[in-house]
Design a protein around this motif. Structure first.
Motif, PDB file in Angstrom:
ATOM      1  N   SER A  83       4.588  36.431  57.074  1.00 30.70           N
ATOM      2  CA  SER A  83       5.002  35.173  57.496  1.00 30.70           C
ATOM      3  C   SER A  83       5.611  34.342  56.657  1.00 30.70           C
ATOM      4  O   SER A  83       5.206  34.032  55.480  1.00 30.70           O
ATOM      5  N   PHE A  84       6.666  33.637  56.973  1.00 31.66           N
ATOM      6  CA  PHE A  84       7.145  32.335  56.236  1.00 31.66           C
ATOM      7  C   PHE A  84       6.483  31.170  56.993  1.00 31.66           C
ATOM      8  O   PHE A  84       6.416  31.082  58.077  1.00 31.66           O
ATOM      9  N   GLU A  85       5.879  30.331  56.084  1.00 32.69           N
ATOM     10  CA  GLU A  85       4.952  29.365  56.262  1.00 32.69           C
ATOM     11  C   GLU A  85       5.260  28.082  55.599  1.00 32.69           C
ATOM     12  O   GLU A  85       5.995  28.360  54.356  1.00 32.69           O
ATOM     13  N   VAL A  86       5.153  26.732  55.945  1.00 31.91           N
ATOM     14  CA  VAL A  86       5.236  25.735  55.063  1.00 31.91           C
ATOM     15  C   VAL A  86       4.059  24.771  55.335  1.00 31.91           C
ATOM     16  O   VAL A  86       3.444  24.704  56.295  1.00 31.91           O
ATOM     17  N   VAL A  87       3.489  24.307  54.267  1.00 33.95           N
ATOM     18  CA  VAL A  87       2.171  23.335  54.170  1.00 33.95           C
ATOM     19  C   VAL A  87       2.987  21.987  53.923  1.00 33.95           C
ATOM     20  O   VAL A  87       3.608  21.816  52.759  1.00 33.95           O
ATOM     21  N   TYR A  88       2.867  20.974  54.850  1.00 32.05           N
ATOM     22  CA  TYR A  88       3.639  20.018  54.993  1.00 32.05           C
ATOM     23  C   TYR A  88       3.011  18.851  55.620  1.00 32.05           C
ATOM     24  O   TYR A  88       2.554  19.187  56.815  1.00 32.05           O
ATOM     25  N   LYS A  89       2.916  17.522  55.169  1.00 31.96           N
ATOM     26  CA  LYS A  89       2.423  16.359  55.809  1.00 31.96           C
ATOM     27  C   LYS A  89       1.372  16.652  56.447  1.00 31.96           C
ATOM     28  O   LYS A  89       0.961  15.958  57.696  1.00 31.96           O
ATOM     29  N   GLY A  90       0.406  16.945  55.804  1.00 32.70           N
ATOM     30  CA  GLY A  90      -1.201  17.387  56.176  1.00 32.70           C
ATOM     31  C   GLY A  90      -1.480  18.356  57.176  1.00 32.70           C
ATOM     32  O   GLY A  90      -2.533  18.684  57.805  1.00 32.70           O
ATOM     33  N   PHE A  91      -0.473  19.336  57.200  1.00 34.92           N
ATOM     34  CA  PHE A  91      -0.949  20.398  58.161  1.00 34.92           C
ATOM     35  C   PHE A  91      -0.225  21.858  57.610  1.00 34.92           C
ATOM     36  O   PHE A  91       0.715  21.652  56.839  1.00 34.92           O
ATOM     37  N   PHE A  92      -0.732  22.728  58.093  1.00 31.86           N
ATOM     38  CA  PHE A  92      -0.276  24.123  57.841  1.00 31.86           C
ATOM     39  C   PHE A  92       0.636  24.601  59.120  1.00 31.86           C
ATOM     40  O   PHE A  92       0.085  24.709  60.117  1.00 31.86           O
ATOM     41  N   HIS A  93       2.099  24.745  58.811  1.00 32.81           N
ATOM     42  CA  HIS A  93       3.073  25.282  59.815  1.00 32.81           C
ATOM     43  C   HIS A  93       3.147  26.453  59.574  1.00 32.81           C
ATOM     44  O   HIS A  93       4.110  27.250  58.851  1.00 32.81           O
ATOM     45  N   ASN A  94       2.275  27.549  60.184  1.00 32.50           N
ATOM     46  CA  ASN A  94       2.036  29.060  59.974  1.00 32.50           C
ATOM     47  C   ASN A  94       3.012  29.756  60.889  1.00 32.50           C
ATOM     48  O   ASN A  94       3.245  29.135  62.213  1.00 32.50           O
ATOM     49  N   HIS A  95       3.329  30.853  60.514  1.00 27.98           N
ATOM     50  CA  HIS A  95       3.987  31.833  61.401  1.00 27.98           C
ATOM     51  C   HIS A  95       5.173  31.251  62.022  1.00 27.98           C
ATOM     52  O   HIS A  95       5.630  31.598  62.944  1.00 27.98           O
ATOM     53  N   ILE A  96       6.031  30.515  60.961  1.00 29.31           N
ATOM     54  CA  ILE A  96       7.396  30.120  61.565  1.00 29.31           C
ATOM     55  C   ILE A  96       8.211  31.216  62.011  1.00 29.31           C
ATOM     56  O   ILE A  96       9.047  31.219  63.024  1.00 29.31           O
ATOM     57  N   TYR A  97       8.337  32.189  61.129  1.00 24.34           N
ATOM     58  CA  TYR A  97       8.831  33.638  61.440  1.00 24.34           C
ATOM     59  C   TYR A  97       7.951  34.625  60.764  1.00 24.34           C
ATOM     60  O   TYR A  97       7.359  34.318  59.751  1.00 24.34           O
ATOM     61  N   SER A  98       7.814  35.629  61.473  1.00 24.43           N
ATOM     62  CA  SER A  98       7.001  36.772  61.053  1.00 24.43           C
ATOM     63  C   SER A  98       7.491  38.042  61.212  1.00 24.43           C
ATOM     64  O   SER A  98       8.179  38.271  62.279  1.00 24.43           O
ATOM     65  N   LYS A  99       7.042  39.075  60.453  1.00 24.59           N
ATOM     66  CA  LYS A  99       7.705  40.643  60.632  1.00 24.59           C
ATOM     67  C   LYS A  99       6.492  41.430  60.144  1.00 24.59           C
ATOM     68  O   LYS A  99       5.555  41.078  59.217  1.00 24.59           O
TER      69      LYS A  99
END
Length: 251
Positions: free
Chosen positions: A166-182
């Motif tokens: 998964s491509f993910e971002v940790v930002y502004k106090g949250f885990f933004h997970n599974h933005i794109y996955s393969k």
């Protein structure tokens, strides 16, 4: 007695997450740009690995107080003690840095177990980071964190349970997970070659010369140049991973 400030934060966090998560996910698009088009320039092969990577684990203040770190990023006024700002040294009982450039990571099964190898130099984008890794046990996360400022601000390619990337971002106090996955799995117990492209607005994950996931960014969420290798285990399995042939290439 109920802390009114904590109660208010508890109520608004889901609303803030929904709004911010939508914004973050809309900032990225899946892309299929071919790796072959990159012009490789200066390459740095890392041999003295202990001089380039700093060991961190659960005793690191950013990990111990990660909830405070992320909550302070979320709320415009500081609401928690900033203990995480003390960049303490961690006693290393989990990693061997060998003279031939091999890094051996091992720890017996513990829930919520961390091994973090923080690259100690700044990186100039765009670049390619590549290495061979032998994964001997299935773990919760085999992660490459880039555009890394701290644990609360990082982009990451996160390889989970030897079944999904998964491509993910940790930002502004949250885990933004599974933005794109393969889907992704590799053979355990042998070295596989991993290549991560960190462009100006483009990120790509390649395994054994096969492109797994490519992502293009519309607008930079924050500016940071750090990198870290992160292993995390939450199910009590042993962590047993070796890295070698670590290389950075300017592009």
């Amino acid at each position: 007695m109920i802390n009114i400030k904590d109660a208010l934060i508890y109520r608004i966090k889901p609303i803030l997450f929904e709004r911010l998560n939508k914004k973050v996910k809309n900032n990225f698009q899946s892309d299929n740009k071919s790796f072959e088009y990159y012009d490789l320039k200066k390459a740095i092969n890392i041999k003295s690995v202990e001089n380039f990577f700093e060991f961190k684990d659960n005793s690191w203040n950013q990990i111990k107080y990660i909830e405070n770190l992320m909550l302070n990023d979320l709320i415009p006024f500081k609401v928690k003690d900033a203990n995480y700002k003390n960049d303490n040294v961690c006693d290393n009982s989990k990693v061997e840095f060998l003279s031939d450039g091999i890094i051996k990571c091992f720890h017996e099964g513990v829930s919520n177990d961390w091994i973090l190898l923080k690259y100690q130099n700044e990186l100039q984008t765009p670049y390619i980071f590549e290495f061979d890794a032998k994964i001997n046990t299935i773990n919760s996360e085999f992660q490459v964190a880039f555009n890394f400022e701290n644990l609360g601000k990082r982009y990451r390619f996160n390889f989970r349970h030897n079944e999904k990337l998964s491509f993910e971002v940790v930002y502004k106090g949250f885990f933004h997970n599974h933005i794109y996955s393969k889907p992704l799995s590799v053979e355990l117990g042998i070295y596989n070659h991993f290549k991560i492209v960190v462009g100006i607005d483009y990120y790509q994950y390649v395994v054994n010369d096969i492109i797994i996931l490519s992502v293009k960014e519309t607008e930079k969420l924050f500016h940071a140049s750090g990198l870290a290798l992160i292993l995390w285990e939450n199910n009590g399995n042993s962590i047993d991973v070796s890295y070698k042939n670590i290389k950075f290439s300017e592009i």
